[in-house]
Design a protein around this motif. Sequence first.
Motif, PDB file in Angstrom:
ATOM      1  N   CYS A  64     -10.560  -2.706   2.660  1.00  0.00           N
ATOM      2  CA  CYS A  64      -9.367  -2.081   1.282  1.00  0.00           C
ATOM      3  C   CYS A  64      -8.213  -2.913   1.397  1.00  0.00           C
ATOM      4  N   GLU A  65      -8.036  -4.592   1.998  1.00  0.00           N
ATOM      5  CA  GLU A  65      -6.662  -5.070   2.227  1.00  0.00           C
ATOM      6  C   GLU A  65      -5.688  -4.913   0.853  1.00  0.00           C
ATOM      7  N   ASN A  66      -6.626  -4.726  -0.616  1.00  0.00           N
ATOM      8  CA  ASN A  66      -5.665  -4.559  -2.035  1.00  0.00           C
ATOM      9  C   ASN A  66      -4.948  -3.681  -2.548  1.00  0.00           C
ATOM     10  N   VAL A  67      -6.048  -2.881  -0.814  1.00  0.00           N
ATOM     11  CA  VAL A  67      -5.814  -1.176  -2.255  1.00  0.00           C
ATOM     12  C   VAL A  67      -3.663  -0.672  -1.505  1.00  0.00           C
ATOM     13  N   LYS A  68      -3.542   0.258  -3.124  1.00  0.00           N
ATOM     14  CA  LYS A  68      -1.902   0.760  -2.805  1.00  0.00           C
ATOM     15  C   LYS A  68      -1.760   1.363  -1.695  1.00  0.00           C
ATOM     16  N   GLU A  69      -0.730   1.682  -1.288  1.00  0.00           N
ATOM     17  CA  GLU A  69      -0.367   3.817  -0.856  1.00  0.00           C
ATOM     18  C   GLU A  69      -0.142   4.048  -1.981  1.00  0.00           C
ATOM     19  N   PRO A  70      -0.590   5.630  -1.636  1.00  0.00           N
ATOM     20  CA  PRO A  70       0.349   6.619  -3.128  1.00  0.00           C
ATOM     21  C   PRO A  70       1.397   7.074  -2.787  1.00  0.00           C
ATOM     22  N   THR A  71       2.348   6.864  -3.729  1.00  0.00           N
ATOM     23  CA  THR A  71       3.541   7.405  -4.435  1.00  0.00           C
ATOM     24  C   THR A  71       4.325   8.813  -3.888  1.00  0.00           C
ATOM     25  N   SER A  72       5.748   8.250  -3.728  1.00  0.00           N
ATOM     26  CA  SER A  72       5.706  10.556  -2.539  1.00  0.00           C
ATOM     27  C   SER A  72       5.943  11.039  -4.518  1.00  0.00           C
ATOM     28  N   GLU A  73       5.633  10.335  -5.316  1.00  0.00           N
ATOM     29  CA  GLU A  73       6.214  11.488  -6.563  1.00  0.00           C
ATOM     30  C   GLU A  73       4.507  11.730  -6.686  1.00  0.00           C
ATOM     31  N   GLY A  74       4.021  10.506  -6.804  1.00  0.00           N
ATOM     32  CA  GLY A  74       1.856  10.890  -7.026  1.00  0.00           C
ATOM     33  C   GLY A  74       1.565  11.988  -5.871  1.00  0.00           C
ATOM     34  N   LEU A  75       1.988  12.004  -4.657  1.00  0.00           N
ATOM     35  CA  LEU A  75       1.895  13.371  -3.835  1.00  0.00           C
ATOM     36  C   LEU A  75       1.833  14.453  -4.086  1.00  0.00           C
ATOM     37  N   GLU A  76       3.407  14.391  -4.232  1.00  0.00           N
ATOM     38  CA  GLU A  76       4.382  15.820  -4.859  1.00  0.00           C
ATOM     39  C   GLU A  76       3.183  16.495  -6.151  1.00  0.00           C
ATOM     40  N   GLU A  77       2.781  15.627  -6.469  1.00  0.00           N
ATOM     41  CA  GLU A  77       2.193  16.048  -8.319  1.00  0.00           C
ATOM     42  C   GLU A  77       0.837  16.346  -7.500  1.00  0.00           C
ATOM     43  N   PRO A 132     -22.651   8.236  10.296  1.00  0.00           N
ATOM     44  CA  PRO A 132     -23.979   8.010   9.505  1.00  0.00           C
ATOM     45  C   PRO A 132     -22.660   7.579   8.327  1.00  0.00           C
ATOM     46  N   LEU A 133     -21.714   7.510   7.964  1.00  0.00           N
ATOM     47  CA  LEU A 133     -20.907   7.464   7.242  1.00  0.00           C
ATOM     48  C   LEU A 133     -20.061   6.155   7.032  1.00  0.00           C
ATOM     49  N   LYS A 134     -19.972   5.307   6.007  1.00  0.00           N
ATOM     50  CA  LYS A 134     -19.540   3.769   6.566  1.00  0.00           C
ATOM     51  C   LYS A 134     -17.613   3.853   5.353  1.00  0.00           C
ATOM     52  N   CYS A 135     -16.979   4.665   5.824  1.00  0.00           N
ATOM     53  CA  CYS A 135     -16.030   4.496   4.219  1.00  0.00           C
ATOM     54  C   CYS A 135     -14.962   3.292   4.625  1.00  0.00           C
ATOM     55  N   GLN A 136     -14.816   2.613   3.394  1.00  0.00           N
ATOM     56  CA  GLN A 136     -14.423   1.328   3.401  1.00  0.00           C
ATOM     57  C   GLN A 136     -13.170   1.295   3.931  1.00  0.00           C
ATOM     58  N   TRP A 137     -12.279   2.536   3.993  1.00  0.00           N
ATOM     59  CA  TRP A 137     -11.178   2.879   4.473  1.00  0.00           C
ATOM     60  C   TRP A 137     -10.967   3.056   5.513  1.00  0.00           C
ATOM     61  N   CYS A 138     -11.862   3.654   6.523  1.00  0.00           N
ATOM     62  CA  CYS A 138     -11.687   3.658   7.851  1.00  0.00           C
ATOM     63  C   CYS A 138     -11.249   3.875   8.633  1.00  0.00           C
ATOM     64  N   HIS A 139      -9.995   3.910   9.213  1.00  0.00           N
ATOM     65  CA  HIS A 139      -8.778   3.491  10.151  1.00  0.00           C
ATOM     66  C   HIS A 139      -9.432   3.791  11.589  1.00  0.00           C
ATOM     67  N   ASN A 140     -10.367   3.932  12.044  1.00  0.00           N
ATOM     68  CA  ASN A 140     -11.360   4.142  13.125  1.00  0.00           C
ATOM     69  C   ASN A 140     -12.602   2.980  13.319  1.00  0.00           C
ATOM     70  N   PRO A 141     -12.820   2.431  12.679  1.00  0.00           N
ATOM     71  CA  PRO A 141     -14.240   1.718  12.556  1.00  0.00           C
ATOM     72  C   PRO A 141     -14.410   1.237  13.924  1.00  0.00           C
ATOM     73  N   GLU A 142     -14.171   1.358  15.450  1.00  0.00           N
ATOM     74  CA  GLU A 142     -14.523   1.371  16.223  1.00  0.00           C
ATOM     75  C   GLU A 142     -14.770   2.479  16.914  1.00  0.00           C
ATOM     76  N   SER A 143     -15.662   3.617  15.862  1.00  0.00           N
ATOM     77  CA  SER A 143     -16.076   5.087  15.929  1.00  0.00           C
ATOM     78  C   SER A 143     -17.112   4.576  15.366  1.00  0.00           C
ATOM     79  N   GLN A 144     -17.440   3.344  14.144  1.00  0.00           N
ATOM     80  CA  GLN A 144     -18.786   3.498  13.586  1.00  0.00           C
ATOM     81  C   GLN A 144     -20.136   3.395  14.000  1.00  0.00           C
ATOM     82  N   ARG A 145     -20.026   2.958  14.902  1.00  0.00           N
ATOM     83  CA  ARG A 145     -21.266   2.547  15.891  1.00  0.00           C
ATOM     84  C   ARG A 145     -20.901   3.270  17.503  1.00  0.00           C
ATOM     85  N   GLN A 146     -22.252   4.261  17.515  1.00  0.00           N
ATOM     86  CA  GLN A 146     -22.696   4.863  18.684  1.00  0.00           C
ATOM     87  C   GLN A 146     -22.540   3.688  19.908  1.00  0.00           C
ATOM     88  N   GLU A 147     -22.929   3.064  20.105  1.00  0.00           N
ATOM     89  CA  GLU A 147     -22.832   1.856  21.383  1.00  0.00           C
ATOM     90  C   GLU A 147     -21.689   1.712  21.449  1.00  0.00           C
TER      91      GLU A 147
END
Length: 300
Positions: free
Chosen positions: A271-284, A29-44
């Motif tokens: 989400c083509e222009n979204v940047k991946e989090p930095t390792s420093e930011g993740l550790e914080e 029921p969700l349509k997350c813009q960053w979904c990494h399994n878009p083939e899962s969104q529709r039940q058919e």
Amino acid sequence: MRGSIFNIQRYSIHDGPGIRTTIFFKGCPLKCQWCHNPESQRQEKEIMIYTNKCIDCGFCAKACKSGALTFEEGMIHFNKILCKNCGECCEVCPTGARTIVGEYKNSETLLKEIEKDKVFYDESDGGVTFSGGEPLSQEKFLEEILKRCKEAGIHTTVDTSGYGSENTIRSITPYVDLFLYDLKSMNDFVHKKYTGVSNKRILENLKLIGELGGKIFIRIPLITGINDSKEDIYSFIKFIKNIDGILQVNILPYHNISQEKYLRLRREYQCENVKEPTSEGLEEIKSMFENEGFKTVIGG
């Protein structure tokens, strides 16, 4: 009873404890813009197209009865509107350029698939994980297969967004050994904007699982610029501090490796222009949770 499944992944080590078999339910029921399994969104069922494998042989166009595929001037032309996802074009494709995603399985057949790896579960304290998509969107089938797994002595995990009815949560929790529970944003406006639904039901269901004695791993998909500010993190912490049964927090950094899937499904990736989090930011962020007493893992 049958359920719509789009993948069965064996020897998984990231979807709960030990070695696991992960069953991916189709439909969400969700349509997350960053979904990494878009083939899962529709039940058919859906068709994924691998253009790099296509040799323009024309076999698919000959097999297509709906007129969605035509073969003109040595090239395949596809009309998505006319496509009925019957899969006949996939059956005749000699290179696997066209594949059907999704199939229906009954609980008895699915249990037999799960039990094939029981020796690995027993040796590693593993089991089966039901993921998606959203397993709660097929609540009756989920409950039935969970019961069968518990009767077979198999450890059960449900990977969920939490977007389901209160009755569903109450009916399945006795048969779930561990919930992998996604939290996207504590801000309801932001949640609606990026997932398409309110977070109110999700937060209430998380409380309910804790009250019912469920065991929980909180999983936070960390998306740069959407839910990764200090204010966001503190809001997560403030909420989950009052929830019973939380054993661990998993921080899941955004990545764009699924972008190719959107192309195969002829969908826009937002989400083509979204940047991946930095390792420093993740550790914080990891330290922020740990300082509040939560066992915290990056990834998983």
